[in-house]
Design an enzyme around this catalytic site. Structure first.
Site, PDB file in Angstrom:
ATOM      1  N   ARG A  55      -6.580   1.846   9.002  1.00 47.58           N
ATOM      2  CA  ARG A  55      -5.805   0.779   8.376  1.00 47.58           C
ATOM      3  C   ARG A  55      -6.351  -0.571   8.825  1.00 47.58           C
ATOM      4  NH1 ARG A  55      -4.423   4.226   5.556  1.00 47.58           N
ATOM      5  NH2 ARG A  55      -2.340   4.967   5.005  1.00 47.58           N
TER       6      ARG A  55
ATOM      7  N   GLU B  62      -6.542  -6.740   1.554  1.00 47.89           N
ATOM      8  CA  GLU B  62      -7.360  -6.066   0.541  1.00 47.89           C
ATOM      9  C   GLU B  62      -6.831  -6.384  -0.851  1.00 47.89           C
ATOM     10  OE1 GLU B  62      -7.607  -1.885   1.383  1.00 47.89           O
ATOM     11  OE2 GLU B  62      -8.424  -2.186   3.386  1.00 47.89           O
TER      12      GLU B  62
ATOM     13  N   HIS C  53     -12.855   0.439   1.340  1.00 48.75           N
ATOM     14  CA  HIS C  53     -11.742   1.387   1.436  1.00 48.75           C
ATOM     15  C   HIS C  53     -12.029   2.660   0.628  1.00 48.75           C
ATOM     16  CE1 HIS C  53      -7.189   1.507   2.436  1.00 48.75           C
ATOM     17  NE2 HIS C  53      -7.718   2.716   2.505  1.00 48.75           N
TER      18      HIS C  53
END
Length: 533
Positions: A234, A263, A281
């Site tokens: 994370r 993000e 990601h």
């Protein structure tokens, strides 16, 4: 006008296997979930909606779907689903909690290898027509120490895969028993020890108030010079500015980063450094993970529309058959589990959930599940449900038992969580439901009687009873601009140990908590956040 077959609205691109799993007994419709003008009217006849990360199923969307029975998220996160409102409306929410764990683990290993051997930079150089082998000298993994921060499902998979590289595996995770870690060939250590000993560090934690910015400048300064760090868990677990500085000085030799504090992220100082490997990601971005996620939630949709039990239902009130008299007690049990973990500061060796009073005449096993759900909510990365909570306990070597008794001398109903810690210490938290509104209240912590609403940000101090302590705590919080909503002191004997419970309007940092504990000479100081329970 409604159709005889239930309408399943697919709002984003899903794996082809989804249609096969759903079968022929439903009517499939498609819509672009990112287009609100198209989504809202399309929800009007939907019995189920299937989404990924781009479609927002918020209160407005739920209000536009009077026939909706289930929201299915083909993935782990539920940030784009208003679970609370869905539960209030009786809409089940399901996800695919383990669909991407293998993909995430493999990606972390890939980042570690790529950073160790400087593969992306070497690839770019060669494509530019340069043959500069000496510039890209890497390091071997064999014989080194790898520190795994967070030994949950993904952390375990990473450790198992890295074991094949002939490394020494150490891990920091206060919520797993040493014996359980040893089964994976991992030695449990403190975070400081992990930072000092590791040649490679890979992070696999959920992001909570306790883990946010867990590794900053001070922590990076403790590491071996040239350590290689990977974060595919994370964003925000590692302070990005501190990491950039450490990469520039060489304190951190290289980093593999897949997640970011904000993000989508397309502009970061991390992207400008030659010793970083960065990806957008991609942890769950494999064909297999997407296929597993789609198939899993499609199976859940079928079960939900057939009125059957749904294993991956996140909101059990909407998804399980629970006695009406037990339902008000589920939030209380979950809060007690969450409080127990916060006060314990680690995982117990064994826990007994005691349910007393009128509710004990029903099947109270769901109360045990609610306690476990609360216990793990802040300590594991995956979404904790009433179904996977027992598995999480089993994986961490936690023994769990349930006791019921129709006799409850003091309260109409009482739930107690009683645990034995690995050092032999005992801990208890108890609570009941108060008034017509069935408000969850705390009645006892470690033998100290309380009468406190189980909500918000709570602070607990254990100290020797004496004058002036309450004023000192209030002054310290006032200096830090933290408003006190309520406070209560309980003691067993005059001049003996006392417990002060303080409800505050905002979170209190660990530094402030330690400072207050020092001022009053507290034997123990703990903070708990019950807002999410």
């Amino acid at each position: 006008m409604t159709t005889s077959a239930p309408v399943v609205l697919i709002a984003e691109e899903l794996a082809p296997s989804v249609l096969e799993v759903l079968g022929a007994d439903v009517e499939i419709r498609h819509v672009d979930g990112a287009d609100r003008a198209a989504l809202l009217p399309a929800l009007a006849e939907a019995a189920a909606v299937m989404i990924r990360s781009e479609t927002q199923i918020d209160a407005e969307a739920l209000a536009a779907a009077p026939n909706l029975k289930v929201v299915a998220r083909a993935g782990i996160g539920l940030d784009n689903v208003d679970v609370a409102t869905a539960t209030e409306r009786g809409v089940m929410v399901v996800n695919a909690p383990i669909s991407n764990i293998v993909s995430a683990a493999e990606h972390a290993v890939a980042l570690l290898l790529a950073a160790a051997r400087r593969i992306p930079a070497a690839d770019a150089s060669l494509r530019e027509g340069q043959w500069k082998r000496s510039r890209f000298t890497g390091v071997e993994i064999a014989g080194k120490t790898v520190g795994v921060v967070g030994l949950g499902r993904i952390g375990v998979l990473v450790a198992q895969r890295l074991a094949a590289f002939d490394v020494e595996l150490i891990a920091f995770d206060p919520y797993i028993q040493p014996g359980r870690a040893a089964q994976f060939g991992v030695r449990l250590v403190s975070l400081e020890e992990l930072l000092r000993e590791s040649d490679f560090i890979t992070i696999h934690l959920p992001k909570t108030p306790e883990t946010a910015a867990l590794i900053g400048a001070d922590e990076l300064a403790l590491t071996k010079r040239g350590v290689i760090l990977v974060n595919a868990a994370r964003g925000g677990l590692v302070e990005e500015a501190a990491l950039v500085d450490a990469l520039k000085t060489g304190q951190v030799g290289a980093a593999g980063i897949d997640v970011y504090a904000s993000e989508p992220c397309t502009d970061s100082p991390l992207f400008e450094l030659p010793n970083t490997v960065v990806t957008p990601h991609l942890g769950a971005s494999t064909t297999e993970a997407q296929d597993k996620a789609g198939a899993a939630v499609a199976r859940s949709v079928r079960l939900a529309l057939q009125g059957e039990f749904v294993p991956d239902a996140v909101n059990v009130q909407a998804g399980g058959v629970v006695a009406e008299d037990l339902r008000p007690g589920l939030p209380l049990a979950e809060k007690l589990g969450r409080l127990f973990t916060a006060l314990a500061g680690g995982l117990a060796q064994s826990v007994n959930v005691e349910v007393r009073g009128e509710v004990a005449e029903f099947d109270a096993s769901v109360m045990q599940l609610a306690v476990l759900k609360g216990m793990f909510s802040d300590v594991v990365e995956e979404q904790v449900t009433y179904v996977n909570a027992p598995l999480l306990a089993e994986q961490r070597g936690l023994e769990v038992a349930l006791t019921t008794d129709l006799d409850s001398p003091t309260f109409r109903n009482l739930v107690t969580v009683r645990g034995a810690m690995t050092d032999g210490a005992q801990m208890t938290v108890s609570g009941t439901l108060y008034g017509k509104s069935q408000v969850p209240r705390l009645t006892e912590v470690n033998g100290f009687e309380l009468d406190l609403q189980a909500e918000g940000h709570l602070l607990f101090f254990t100290y020797i009873d004496r004058p002036g302590v309450v004023g000192t705590v209030g002054a310290a919080l006032g200096e830090a601009a933290v408003n006190i909503a309520g406070a209560q002191v309980s003691r067993t004997t005059r001049g003996g140990e006392a417990l002060m419970a303080v409800t505050v309007d905002s979170p209190v940092s660990s530094e402030l908590l330690e400072e207050i504990a020092g001022r009053i000479g507290a034997r123990e100081a703990r903070a708990a956040d019950l807002n999410g329970a």
